[in-house]
Design an enzyme around this catalytic site. Structure first.
Site, mmCIF file in Angstrom:
data_model
loop_
_atom_site.group_PDB
_atom_site.id
_atom_site.type_symbol
_atom_site.label_atom_id
_atom_site.label_comp_id
_atom_site.label_asym_id
_atom_site.label_seq_id
_atom_site.Cartn_x
_atom_site.Cartn_y
_atom_site.Cartn_z
ATOM 1 N N ILE A 12 0.834 -1.208 0.000
ATOM 2 C CA ILE A 12 0.000 0.000 0.000
ATOM 3 C C ILE A 12 0.868 1.256 0.000
ATOM 4 O O ILE A 12 0.616 2.202 -0.755
ATOM 5 C CB ILE A 12 -0.958 -0.008 1.226
ATOM 6 N N CYS A 140 -9.601 -2.774 2.037
ATOM 7 C CA CYS A 140 -9.973 -2.917 0.627
ATOM 8 C C CYS A 140 -11.406 -3.451 0.484
ATOM 9 O O CYS A 140 -12.194 -2.935 -0.313
ATOM 10 C CB CYS A 140 -8.983 -3.838 -0.080
ATOM 11 N N GLY A 195 -18.534 -7.134 8.109
ATOM 12 C CA GLY A 195 -19.796 -6.404 8.292
ATOM 13 C C GLY A 195 -19.652 -5.285 9.327
ATOM 14 O O GLY A 195 -19.945 -4.117 9.044
ATOM 15 N N HIS A 220 -10.107 -9.714 -4.950
ATOM 16 C CA HIS A 220 -11.224 -10.295 -4.212
ATOM 17 C C HIS A 220 -12.445 -10.280 -5.150
ATOM 18 O O HIS A 220 -12.566 -9.399 -6.003
ATOM 19 C CB HIS A 220 -11.623 -9.436 -3.005
HETATM 20 P P1 NAD Z 1 3.074 -4.852 3.494
HETATM 21 O O1 NAD Z 1 3.588 -5.925 4.382
HETATM 22 O O2 NAD Z 1 3.068 -5.061 2.035
HETATM 23 O O3 NAD Z 1 3.869 -3.500 3.765
HETATM 24 C C1 NAD Z 1 4.166 -3.046 5.049
HETATM 25 C C2 NAD Z 1 5.540 -2.429 5.050
HETATM 26 O O4 NAD Z 1 5.820 -1.887 6.338
HETATM 27 C C3 NAD Z 1 6.645 -3.442 4.750
HETATM 28 O O5 NAD Z 1 7.540 -2.847 3.836
HETATM 29 C C4 NAD Z 1 7.316 -3.654 6.112
HETATM 30 O O6 NAD Z 1 8.692 -3.968 6.012
HETATM 31 C C5 NAD Z 1 7.131 -2.295 6.741
HETATM 32 N N1 NAD Z 1 7.201 -2.272 8.207
HETATM 33 C C6 NAD Z 1 7.111 -3.288 9.082
HETATM 34 N N2 NAD Z 1 7.220 -2.825 10.358
HETATM 35 C C7 NAD Z 1 7.398 -1.489 10.263
HETATM 36 C C8 NAD Z 1 7.568 -0.459 11.196
HETATM 37 N N3 NAD Z 1 7.602 -0.700 12.514
HETATM 38 N N4 NAD Z 1 7.717 0.812 10.747
HETATM 39 C C9 NAD Z 1 7.689 1.091 9.423
HETATM 40 N N5 NAD Z 1 7.535 0.140 8.488
HETATM 41 C C10 NAD Z 1 7.387 -1.124 8.890
HETATM 42 O O7 NAD Z 1 1.617 -4.494 4.034
HETATM 43 P P2 NAD Z 1 0.424 -3.857 3.205
HETATM 44 O O8 NAD Z 1 -0.278 -4.949 2.491
HETATM 45 O O9 NAD Z 1 0.936 -2.677 2.453
HETATM 46 O O10 NAD Z 1 -0.529 -3.419 4.388
HETATM 47 C C11 NAD Z 1 -0.343 -2.196 5.087
HETATM 48 C C12 NAD Z 1 -1.656 -1.815 5.728
HETATM 49 O O11 NAD Z 1 -2.629 -1.623 4.696
HETATM 50 C C13 NAD Z 1 -2.265 -2.863 6.677
HETATM 51 O O12 NAD Z 1 -3.003 -2.189 7.674
HETATM 52 C C14 NAD Z 1 -3.209 -3.617 5.766
HETATM 53 O O13 NAD Z 1 -4.243 -4.272 6.465
HETATM 54 C C15 NAD Z 1 -3.746 -2.480 4.924
HETATM 55 N N6 NAD Z 1 -4.284 -2.899 3.637
HETATM 56 C C16 NAD Z 1 -3.666 -3.845 2.889
HETATM 57 C C17 NAD Z 1 -4.245 -4.240 1.698
HETATM 58 C C18 NAD Z 1 -3.636 -5.318 0.861
HETATM 59 O O14 NAD Z 1 -4.370 -6.051 0.220
HETATM 60 N N7 NAD Z 1 -2.336 -5.474 0.808
HETATM 61 C C19 NAD Z 1 -5.412 -3.633 1.238
HETATM 62 C C20 NAD Z 1 -5.988 -2.602 1.987
HETATM 63 C C21 NAD Z 1 -5.420 -2.257 3.202
#
Ligand code: NAD
Length: 355
Positions: A12, A140, A195, A220
């Site tokens: 993200i 998402c 939900g 999804h």
């Molecule tokens: P990701 O694992 O792809 O990315 C997270 C990043 O943060 C990684 O690069 C990781 O190394 C880094 N990280 C870990 N600990 C850290 C810290 N203490 N400080 C700074 N960086 C750190 O995760 P993502 O999929 O991008 O998800 C991030 C957020 O977005 C989550 O809350 C997730 O639920 C939400 N989200 C994800 C999706 C998806 O499908 N991937 C969709 C919508 C929302």
């Protein structure tokens, strides 16, 4: 110019950084990375200032030839707003850091709703975020459901939503989640947590959700039944209503898009960055009315649909544009909408050429 720092530069975070960079009223002050991996190299090549999450690992970045502008503490101090896109739960742990610097922050949907004052969807509650210091862009799936529910609720009233979420097993870079060959109820208990998450956006909505995971990284797919209070006479009215929304795309029968894989192929053909699909993709043929019951199926690109919402949340929190102004600017700068999928464009292609 709003200076936006991105803490957590993964699936993200890197997309939000590029989307922020595309805006005329925002700039990326820097991105914070834990490890000097290929994503960090990509960030440096994209000319983002790199900040180390853990200052003691700065040497590891230097060994890879990567310059480090400071620690995450410096990034927060140098930014007007932070987008926290760290893994689920880490955002809440980071909140004291943002409080210490009095830096407003956008959190992501993996966090519990209590991490922020407002759970956000740009179409539904932009104004609620205007005076907030901490805003959570919902997940998402919740974003996808909210975009569908909002126009239906406004036009027809909703008695009840029932949705089954067939969720991708992992993102393409999440090798740790596979390989798998299964269809897993997740959670097996009903209703799933999705939900209640939608109710953080629509507090009075009656909604039950069921979740499953399947072995794909694509998107999804939601199968949805909405019992409407005052349904229209014809399901084509619903189709027109949803087609008129700015972040929903009606997938027409003529396009022969038979699944999430074809949608991703379309996005790549259209030159979308990373093959991203920011819009809900609703199969037009699936829109069916049976009395008060509306049925449809939509695909949601988990890596991308929250990206424009993050951009709008940044404007909401900084308060310099209204919701409609922000949405329209975000749509225009990112290139949201598949105009060539529009029914009329496809009919034009199918019409015999004029002499
Ligand atoms: P990701 O694992 O792809 O990315 C997270 C990043 O943060 C990684 O690069 C990781 O190394 C880094 N990280 C870990 N600990 C850290 C810290 N203490 N400080 C700074 N960086 C750190 O995760 P993502 O999929 O991008 O998800 C991030 C957020 O977005 C989550 O809350 C997730 O639920 C939400 N989200 C994800 C999706 C998806 O499908 N991937 C969709 C919508 C929302």
């Amino acid at each position: 110019m709003l200076r936006v720092g991105i803490n957590g530069y993964g699936t993200i975070g890197k997309r939000v950084a590029d989307a922020v960079r595309a805006q005329p009223d925002m700039t990326v002050s820097g991105v914070a990375k834990v490890s000097p991996d290929y994503v960090a190299i990509g960030a440096a090549e994209a000319d983002y200032s790199l900040y180390a999450v853990d200052g003691s690992r700065t040497d590891a970045f230097h060994e890879m030839g990567l310059e480090v502008a400071g620690t995450v503490d410096d990034l927060v101090a140098d930014s007007d707003v932070i987008v926290d896109a760290t893994p689920s739960g880490v955002g809440a742990e980071n909140r004291p850091l943002y409080e210490r610097h009095e830096t407003p922050t956008i959190f992501q949907g993996g966090e519990d709703a209590t991490v922020a004052e407002v759970s956000f969807n740009a179409r539904v509650n932009y104004d609620e975020a205007t005076d907030a210091d901490y805003v959570r862009v919902v997940s998402c799936n919740t974003t996808g459901l909210s975009r569908l529910v909002a126009p239906l609720e406004a036009a027809y009233g909703i008695e009840k939503v029932r949705a089954t979420l067939i969720r991708r097993g992992g993102d393409p870079s999440q090798t740790g989640r596979g390989p798998i060959n299964d269809a897993v109820p997740d959670p097996v208990s009903i209703p799933s947590h999705h939900g209640p998450d939608v109710q953080t956006i629509f507090p009075d909505l009656a909604i039950d959700t069921i979740g499953l995971k399947v072995p794909t990284t694509m998107m999804h797919v939601h199968t949805i039944n909405v019992t409407l209070e005052n349904p229209p006479d014809d399901d084509r009215d619903v189709r027109d209503l949803l087609a008129a929304q700015d972040r929903t795309v009606m997938v027409p029968e003529h396009a022969r898009i038979d699944g999430a894989g074809t949608l991703k192929d379309l996005a790549l053909d259209a030159g979308r960055p990373r093959g991203d699909i920011w819009e809900n993709c609703i199969w037009a043929e699936s829109i069916t009315l049976e009395g008060n019951d509306l049925y449809c199926m939509q695909a949601i690109h988990q890596e991308a649909d929250v990206v424009p919402e993050n951009v709008d949340a940044l404007r909401a929190i900084s308060g310099h544009l209204s919701g409609p102004e922000s949405r329209s600017l975000t749509n225009e700068t990112l290139g949201i909408g598949f105009g060539h999928l529009d029914d009329r464009a496809i009919r034009r292609l199918e019409e015999p050429a004029a002499d």
